[in-house]
Design an enzyme around this catalytic site. Sequence first.
Site, mmCIF file in Angstrom:
data_model
loop_
_atom_site.group_PDB
_atom_site.id
_atom_site.type_symbol
_atom_site.label_atom_id
_atom_site.label_comp_id
_atom_site.label_asym_id
_atom_site.label_seq_id
_atom_site.Cartn_x
_atom_site.Cartn_y
_atom_site.Cartn_z
ATOM 1 N N ASP A 159 11.318 38.336 7.510
ATOM 2 C CA ASP A 159 10.339 38.445 8.596
ATOM 3 C C ASP A 159 8.930 38.030 8.167
ATOM 4 O OD1 ASP A 159 12.412 39.491 10.143
ATOM 5 O OD2 ASP A 159 11.978 41.529 9.450
ATOM 6 N N HIS A 198 14.454 34.840 13.971
ATOM 7 C CA HIS A 198 13.150 34.186 13.912
ATOM 8 C C HIS A 198 12.555 34.173 15.309
ATOM 9 C CE1 HIS A 198 14.276 32.551 10.011
ATOM 10 N NE2 HIS A 198 15.312 31.930 10.537
#
Length: 333
Positions: A13, A43
Amino acid sequence: MPSLVIVGGFFGDEGKGKIISYLAQKDKPTIVVRGGAGPNAGHTIEDGNKKYKVRMLPSGFLNKKAKLMIGPGVVVNPDVLHKEISEFDVASRTFVDYNTGIIEKIHTDADSAGRLKEKIGSTGSGTGPANADRAMRTLKMARDIPSLKQYLADVPAEINLALEHDENVLVEGTQGTFLSLFHGSYPYVTSKDVTASGICADIGLGPKNVDDVMVVFKSYVTRVGEGLLEGELSKEETAARGWAEIGTVTGRQRRAAEFNFNMAKRAVMLNSATQIGLTKLDVLFPECAHAQSFDTLSDKAKAFVTKIEDETDVPVTLIGTGPGVTDIIDLRS
Ligand code: GTP
Ligand code: IMP
Ligand code: MG
């Protein structure tokens, strides 16, 4: 380039999706290829007023000419893949290796309850149980699934041929260095090695054919799921600093801590990084939001970037200054 491998430097992340979508448009690779674990990745990509969430396809799909490939080392959930192919309208340029592993309902069921969920905080995506079955040599492969027939390809051969022709190939890693099964904070890790070497093995790219490795760091550290996060801030402090984030796949709140220089140095070593991508500088230094050149950054922000370079001895070549694909400072010569 011609081959550039992007990997996460912390716990996933870090904003790899945004970095990859920028590079996919800027460097015009003919292939964007995904290594990494599976649909446990998520994503988020923002382009203008559009927001995309992608778990299976490479994040480079905004380059409409690039072939989108998934390597044999990845495990794929066909339902998630079909949904993304139709949502992004990329059927004609999606390629899945014959030997890509297949996640079935037994895997998502096993991952959604019990030890993995409770002790490790797994994403419930079936990725870990599918990789366990692959190790047992019982996992189905993409070549066994009729609905994937039109996408099947020899991904390692395609990549290596493109490189022989001096084309650019962008390699997309998922998760982050400290979630690696081998190099992370075991047992609170994912089910694969997700450092640069592992990502290259996933797609059949040998070490001598790697030109550049970019490790991506966020300007602070976040972690979802269980396991130690050194210097973890309270939820209140995280929110007060504007660092509160919600996970793309699980909707869980991400835990947060300040940028960790020791981890950054180790990530650089483990990945043999030649470049650093730094995201969310605007979150740490709001006066830098949407900046497009280093000169316009505040002195404090410049000092932070310089400190990262001094400590790691690797140049920061891309800096994220906002969620949009074009909110970026490109320092590559
Ligand atoms: P994994 O493969 O799951 O590890 O994901 P990832 O590395 O692609 O990151 P993810 O998209 O889950 O989370 C990053 C979040 O930060 C997304 O919502 C992005 O839109 C956002 N983001 C990325 N770069 C920047 C940046 O420079 N500034 C700001 N403000 N947001 C950013
Ligand atoms: P699993 O990979 O779903 O088994 O989850 C194992 C651990 O890795 C959990 O702590 C997850 O939250 C974490 N994890 C897996 N994939 C990602 C990712 O893409 N971003 C962030 N954390 C992840
Ligand atoms: Mg993510």
